[in-house]
Motif scaffolding. Structure first.
Motif, mmCIF file in Angstrom:
data_model
loop_
_atom_site.group_PDB
_atom_site.id
_atom_site.type_symbol
_atom_site.label_atom_id
_atom_site.label_comp_id
_atom_site.label_asym_id
_atom_site.label_seq_id
_atom_site.Cartn_x
_atom_site.Cartn_y
_atom_site.Cartn_z
ATOM 1 N N ARG A 46 0.839 -1.106 -0.059
ATOM 2 C CA ARG A 46 0.075 0.006 0.031
ATOM 3 C C ARG A 46 1.019 1.290 -0.088
ATOM 4 O O ARG A 46 2.129 1.270 0.572
ATOM 5 C CB ARG A 46 -1.030 0.222 1.197
ATOM 6 C CG ARG A 46 -2.074 1.005 1.113
ATOM 7 C CD ARG A 46 -3.064 0.691 2.056
ATOM 8 N NE ARG A 46 -2.480 1.025 3.484
ATOM 9 C CZ ARG A 46 -3.385 1.326 4.397
ATOM 10 N NH1 ARG A 46 -4.755 1.618 4.376
ATOM 11 N NH2 ARG A 46 -2.936 1.982 5.536
ATOM 12 N N TRP A 47 0.246 2.215 -0.679
ATOM 13 C CA TRP A 47 1.137 3.394 -0.604
ATOM 14 C C TRP A 47 0.379 4.692 -0.230
ATOM 15 O O TRP A 47 -0.643 4.666 -0.061
ATOM 16 C CB TRP A 47 1.428 4.057 -2.262
ATOM 17 C CG TRP A 47 2.354 2.643 -2.929
ATOM 18 C CD1 TRP A 47 1.737 1.656 -3.503
ATOM 19 C CD2 TRP A 47 3.329 2.806 -3.112
ATOM 20 N NE1 TRP A 47 2.895 0.608 -4.000
ATOM 21 C CE2 TRP A 47 3.845 1.442 -3.687
ATOM 22 C CE3 TRP A 47 4.735 3.745 -2.619
ATOM 23 C CZ2 TRP A 47 5.436 1.251 -3.977
ATOM 24 C CZ3 TRP A 47 5.948 3.374 -3.113
ATOM 25 C CH2 TRP A 47 6.234 1.929 -3.795
ATOM 26 N N ILE A 48 1.136 5.680 0.535
ATOM 27 C CA ILE A 48 0.571 6.942 0.926
ATOM 28 C C ILE A 48 0.600 8.111 0.011
ATOM 29 O O ILE A 48 1.732 8.412 -0.384
ATOM 30 C CB ILE A 48 1.290 7.370 2.490
ATOM 31 C CG1 ILE A 48 1.412 6.100 3.093
ATOM 32 C CG2 ILE A 48 0.401 8.527 2.781
ATOM 33 C CD1 ILE A 48 2.177 6.371 4.413
ATOM 34 N N TYR A 51 4.448 10.030 -3.279
ATOM 35 C CA TYR A 51 4.073 8.967 -2.735
ATOM 36 C C TYR A 51 4.932 8.486 -1.803
ATOM 37 O O TYR A 51 6.185 8.340 -2.054
ATOM 38 C CB TYR A 51 3.576 8.089 -3.827
ATOM 39 C CG TYR A 51 2.404 8.495 -4.596
ATOM 40 C CD1 TYR A 51 1.159 8.231 -4.453
ATOM 41 C CD2 TYR A 51 2.770 9.406 -5.944
ATOM 42 C CE1 TYR A 51 0.035 8.583 -5.130
ATOM 43 C CE2 TYR A 51 1.673 9.842 -6.394
ATOM 44 C CZ TYR A 51 0.394 9.403 -6.087
ATOM 45 O OH TYR A 51 -0.640 10.018 -7.055
ATOM 46 N N SER A 86 5.809 4.765 0.673
ATOM 47 C CA SER A 86 5.619 3.465 1.022
ATOM 48 C C SER A 86 4.833 3.475 2.415
ATOM 49 O O SER A 86 5.283 4.104 3.363
ATOM 50 C CB SER A 86 6.579 2.414 0.795
ATOM 51 O OG SER A 86 7.698 3.052 2.032
ATOM 52 N N ASP A 87 3.779 2.568 2.469
ATOM 53 C CA ASP A 87 3.190 2.573 3.789
ATOM 54 C C ASP A 87 3.928 1.414 4.692
ATOM 55 O O ASP A 87 3.069 0.416 4.795
ATOM 56 C CB ASP A 87 1.529 2.146 3.492
ATOM 57 C CG ASP A 87 0.853 2.272 4.991
ATOM 58 O OD1 ASP A 87 1.251 2.858 5.923
ATOM 59 O OD2 ASP A 87 -0.345 1.636 5.083
ATOM 60 N N ASP A 88 5.134 1.805 5.100
ATOM 61 C CA ASP A 88 5.673 0.815 5.980
ATOM 62 C C ASP A 88 6.373 1.768 7.029
ATOM 63 O O ASP A 88 6.440 3.048 7.067
ATOM 64 C CB ASP A 88 6.771 -0.050 5.133
ATOM 65 C CG ASP A 88 7.655 0.857 4.322
ATOM 66 O OD1 ASP A 88 7.856 1.841 4.332
ATOM 67 O OD2 ASP A 88 8.252 0.284 3.344
ATOM 68 N N ASN A 136 6.185 5.762 6.865
ATOM 69 C CA ASN A 136 5.891 6.580 7.779
ATOM 70 C C ASN A 136 6.711 7.494 8.341
ATOM 71 O O ASN A 136 6.151 8.631 9.025
ATOM 72 C CB ASN A 136 4.909 5.482 8.936
ATOM 73 C CG ASN A 136 3.697 5.221 7.884
ATOM 74 O OD1 ASN A 136 2.668 6.045 8.366
ATOM 75 N ND2 ASN A 136 3.560 3.973 7.439
ATOM 76 N N THR A 174 -3.553 13.213 3.256
ATOM 77 C CA THR A 174 -2.902 12.041 2.795
ATOM 78 C C THR A 174 -4.212 11.058 2.287
ATOM 79 O O THR A 174 -5.340 11.224 2.939
ATOM 80 C CB THR A 174 -2.310 11.153 3.929
ATOM 81 O OG1 THR A 174 -3.096 10.989 4.941
ATOM 82 C CG2 THR A 174 -1.154 11.996 4.427
ATOM 83 N N PHE A 182 -4.508 6.408 0.732
ATOM 84 C CA PHE A 182 -4.050 5.424 0.664
ATOM 85 C C PHE A 182 -4.214 4.909 -0.684
ATOM 86 O O PHE A 182 -5.504 4.787 -1.074
ATOM 87 C CB PHE A 182 -3.995 4.532 1.856
ATOM 88 C CG PHE A 182 -3.726 4.942 3.293
ATOM 89 C CD1 PHE A 182 -2.258 4.661 3.240
ATOM 90 C CD2 PHE A 182 -4.557 5.534 4.046
ATOM 91 C CE1 PHE A 182 -1.919 5.319 4.814
ATOM 92 C CE2 PHE A 182 -4.058 6.032 5.210
ATOM 93 C CZ PHE A 182 -2.822 5.898 5.457
#
Length: 305
Positions: free
Chosen positions: A2-4, A69, A71-73, A77, A92, A94
């Motif tokens: 998933r991306w932010i 963008y 990475s949602d990690d 974060n 933001t 997702f």
């Protein structure tokens, strides 16, 4: 994965400085959205006007923002937290990997046109109601049916399409007009476009409607400058279409009659408000009589004989 998606509203004069600050904080791959850039794009890419509808224009009205963008990690974060400390008003959302390719599809739905047609994105179900479906992949190239110029041309085609007639579409893009004429009953259609992607894209859209190369063919070339291309396209067409822009229609007008059979019709649009008289004068100077004149959303369409 998933991306932010991060968006930061930014005064246009501060975009470069903020991008430098954001890069130092770990962001990269910036997308700049501004009305000024969008208008500049339209001015310098007239052939894509058919791909721009009112909803898209509204999205850019008064807009100036930086998007990127992460990475949602843990690493992504951490970068977001550092950036939020400097720009607390950021927003933001997702996005999943699967969304990158397909999230644009939400903007395209079946469009009823004229009295007979409904343009249907290939992933949508053909709606009930008895209209003739014209199935299209809007993601391939310009020419989706959403723009007023295309709608007016397709509506005009309803009055002239019938078995035995041949169509020529000059500046065919996605092939929507030629395919529209075929599903309305015409026997064959030929197209030409300066974009080298057009033949493959138009053929793919034709195939979605069960139309093969025996009835539909498209060439890449510039008919204004290439006499050989004009000879290859030939003559004897019962319907000629040109949904382009005024700056192309005007020099094209003297050439169109050479493609037409006796008693043929020329349907042309892409004419923005303020240019209609100029185009009309060019058409009449080339021997055409204006049989019908349509206007929708500040765009004009002429049907000429």
């Amino acid at each position: 994965m998933r991306w932010i998606e991060v968006s930061i509203n930014t005064p246009s004069g501060q975009i470069d400085d903020r991008c430098s600050e954001l890069a130092a904080l770990g962001a990269e791959g910036f997308v700049i959205e501004s009305e000024e850039d969008f208008r500049s794009f339209l001015e310098n890419n007239h052939k894509y006007w058919d791909y721009v509808d009112e909803e898209l224009e509204d999205r850019f009205a008064g807009v100036s923002r930086i998007k990127f963008y992460l990475s949602d990690d843990e690493a992504g974060n951490a970068t977001l937290a550092a950036i939020r400390a400097v720009y607390p008003d950021l927003s933001t959302s997702f996005i999943a990997d699967s969304d990158w390719e397909n999230n644009w599809k939400e903007y395209y739905h079946p469009i009823e046109i004229g009295d007979k047609l409904v343009v249907v994105p290939e992933w949508e179900t053909v709606p009930e109601g008895g209209r003739i479906p014209l199935i299209l992949d809007p993601g391939l190239i310009f020419g989706t049916g959403s723009h007023a110029t295309t709608r007016m041309c397709l509506a005009a085609l309803e009055d002239y399409s019938e078995p035995g007639k041949k169509i020529l579409d000059l500046g065919c893009g996605s092939g929507i007009l030629g395919i529209g004429g075929l599903v309305l009953g015409c026997s064959s259609s030929t197209g030409c476009d300066i974009d080298t992607k057009a033949p493959d894209v138009a053929a793919s859209n034709a195939a979605l409607n069960g139309i093969g190369p025996d009835r539909f063919r498209v060439y890449a070339g510039d008919i204004l400058s290439d006499a050989g291309m004009r000879r290859m396209l030939g003559t004897g067409y019962n319907i000629v279409c040109a949904n382009i822009v005024s700056d192309v229609i005007i020099p094209l007008a003297p050439l169109v009659r050479g493609f037409m059979a006796p008693d043929a019709v020329f349907i042309t649009s892409g004419i923005i408000e303020g240019r209609q008289d100029e185009v009309c004068d060019a058409l009449e100077a080339s021997g055409f009589k204006i049989a019908d004149h349509y206007c929708e959303e500040d765009w004009h369409c002429f049907v000429c004989k």
